[in-house]
Motif scaffolding. Structure first.
Motif, PDB file in Angstrom:
ATOM      1  N   LEU A  43       0.848  -1.010   0.081  1.00 63.51           N
ATOM      2  CA  LEU A  43      -0.164   0.290   0.332  1.00 63.51           C
ATOM      3  C   LEU A  43       0.999   1.244   0.102  1.00 63.51           C
ATOM      4  CD1 LEU A  43      -2.140   1.486   0.170  1.00 63.51           C
ATOM      5  CD2 LEU A  43      -2.505   1.391   2.862  1.00 63.51           C
ATOM      6  N   HIS A  44       2.021   0.948   1.035  1.00 65.12           N
ATOM      7  CA  HIS A  44       3.264   2.749   0.417  1.00 65.12           C
ATOM      8  C   HIS A  44       3.772   2.076  -0.935  1.00 65.12           C
ATOM      9  CE1 HIS A  44       5.286   5.002   2.759  1.00 65.12           C
ATOM     10  NE2 HIS A  44       6.345   4.616   2.294  1.00 65.12           N
ATOM     11  N   GLY A  45       4.690   1.841  -0.571  1.00 64.24           N
ATOM     12  CA  GLY A  45       4.971   1.543  -2.464  1.00 64.24           C
ATOM     13  C   GLY A  45       4.495   2.368  -3.576  1.00 64.24           C
ATOM     14  N   THR A  46       2.470   1.701  -4.108  1.00 70.85           N
ATOM     15  CA  THR A  46       1.888   1.775  -4.200  1.00 70.85           C
ATOM     16  C   THR A  46       1.200   4.019  -4.215  1.00 70.85           C
ATOM     17  OG1 THR A  46       1.039   0.326  -4.495  1.00 70.85           O
ATOM     18  CG2 THR A  46      -0.517   1.957  -5.122  1.00 70.85           C
ATOM     19  N   ALA A  47       1.246   4.296  -2.940  1.00 71.01           N
ATOM     20  CA  ALA A  47       0.878   5.548  -3.083  1.00 71.01           C
ATOM     21  C   ALA A  47       2.194   6.072  -2.997  1.00 71.01           C
ATOM     22  CB  ALA A  47       0.533   5.623  -1.698  1.00 71.01           C
ATOM     23  N   TYR A  48       3.308   5.756  -2.947  1.00 71.25           N
ATOM     24  CA  TYR A  48       4.831   6.385  -3.294  1.00 71.25           C
ATOM     25  C   TYR A  48       4.096   6.807  -4.814  1.00 71.25           C
ATOM     26  CZ  TYR A  48       9.578   7.277  -3.679  1.00 71.25           C
ATOM     27  OH  TYR A  48      10.727   7.731  -4.280  1.00 71.25           O
ATOM     28  N   LEU A  49       4.199   5.634  -5.306  1.00 72.64           N
ATOM     29  CA  LEU A  49       3.995   5.896  -7.093  1.00 72.64           C
ATOM     30  C   LEU A  49       3.212   6.681  -7.125  1.00 72.64           C
ATOM     31  CD1 LEU A  49       5.393   2.357  -7.313  1.00 72.64           C
ATOM     32  CD2 LEU A  49       7.270   4.447  -8.407  1.00 72.64           C
ATOM     33  N   ALA A  50       2.055   6.211  -7.048  1.00 75.87           N
ATOM     34  CA  ALA A  50       1.066   7.237  -7.147  1.00 75.87           C
ATOM     35  C   ALA A  50       1.364   9.024  -7.229  1.00 75.87           C
ATOM     36  CB  ALA A  50      -0.507   7.129  -6.876  1.00 75.87           C
ATOM     37  N   VAL A  51       1.866   9.319  -6.390  1.00 78.23           N
ATOM     38  CA  VAL A  51       2.563  10.364  -5.736  1.00 78.23           C
ATOM     39  C   VAL A  51       2.979  10.684  -6.488  1.00 78.23           C
ATOM     40  CG1 VAL A  51       3.212  11.549  -4.269  1.00 78.23           C
ATOM     41  CG2 VAL A  51       1.921  10.564  -3.304  1.00 78.23           C
ATOM     42  N   TRP A  56       3.998  14.523 -11.308  1.00 85.85           N
ATOM     43  CA  TRP A  56       4.868  14.883 -12.719  1.00 85.85           C
ATOM     44  C   TRP A  56       3.200  15.411 -13.952  1.00 85.85           C
ATOM     45  CZ3 TRP A  56       9.892  15.322 -14.123  1.00 85.85           C
ATOM     46  CH2 TRP A  56      10.809  15.151 -12.637  1.00 85.85           C
ATOM     47  N   LEU A  57       1.907  14.677 -13.238  1.00 84.17           N
ATOM     48  CA  LEU A  57       0.813  15.272 -14.039  1.00 84.17           C
ATOM     49  C   LEU A  57       0.375  16.876 -13.826  1.00 84.17           C
ATOM     50  CD1 LEU A  57      -0.575  11.631 -14.559  1.00 84.17           C
ATOM     51  CD2 LEU A  57       0.961  12.850 -16.543  1.00 84.17           C
ATOM     52  N   LEU A  58       0.824  17.213 -12.785  1.00 82.84           N
ATOM     53  CA  LEU A  58       0.356  18.755 -12.376  1.00 82.84           C
ATOM     54  C   LEU A  58       0.184  19.683 -13.743  1.00 82.84           C
ATOM     55  CD1 LEU A  58       1.148  19.247  -8.759  1.00 82.84           C
ATOM     56  CD2 LEU A  58      -0.850  18.748  -9.764  1.00 82.84           C
ATOM     57  N   PRO A  59       0.070  20.571 -13.609  1.00 86.84           N
ATOM     58  CA  PRO A  59       0.460  21.730 -15.674  1.00 86.84           C
ATOM     59  C   PRO A  59       0.417  22.562 -14.903  1.00 86.84           C
ATOM     60  CG  PRO A  59      -2.447  21.437 -14.175  1.00 86.84           C
ATOM     61  CD  PRO A  59      -1.659  20.379 -13.177  1.00 86.84           C
ATOM     62  N   PRO A  60       1.253  22.943 -15.463  1.00 90.92           N
ATOM     63  CA  PRO A  60       2.431  24.218 -15.364  1.00 90.92           C
ATOM     64  C   PRO A  60       1.853  25.301 -15.203  1.00 90.92           C
ATOM     65  CG  PRO A  60       2.590  23.147 -17.990  1.00 90.92           C
ATOM     66  CD  PRO A  60       1.840  22.210 -17.192  1.00 90.92           C
TER      67      PRO A  60
END
Length: 108
Positions: A43-51, A56-60
């Motif tokens: 769960l922690h690993g998945t949340a880390y990768l999701a973060v 990186w997908l946040l708009p500039p």
């Protein structure tokens, strides 16, 4: 500043990342139950990768260094949210000068 709509999934993932880390460390410090570790670790690993992916997908435009903060394990999502919530790199009206000349940030 990013719209709240784009930050909602990041808030959820960063909360899961931080909470799962706290629970993993508490489990390690106390009873060290293997089934709990087997559940919380992935769960922690998945949340880390999701973060990382959501950051990186946040708009500039984003403040400098925001995307790299996501790589900090455990609290990277919280660091990203802290940096993106209160600042806007294109708007200089977020700060006002105080009486002693120091710049003071204001929340809207």
């Amino acid at each position: 500043m990013c719209p709240a709509r784009t930050l909602r999934p990041l808030r959820i993932a960063s909360g899961a990342e931080a909470a799962s880390l706290v629970l993993l460390l508490a489990n390690l410090a106390t009873v060290h139950a293997r089934p709990l570790s087997a559940l919380l670790g992935p769960l922690h690993g998945t949340a880390y990768l999701a973060v990382i992916a959501l950051t990186w997908l946040l708009p500039p435009p984003l403040p400098p260094g925001v995307r790299w903060r996501a790589l900090v394990p455990g609290v990277g999502g919280l660091l990203v949210l802290r940096r993106t919530d209160g600042t806007d790199s294109t708007d200089s009206s977020d700060s006002t000068d105080s009486a002693d000349g120091a710049s003071v940030a204001t929340k809207r």
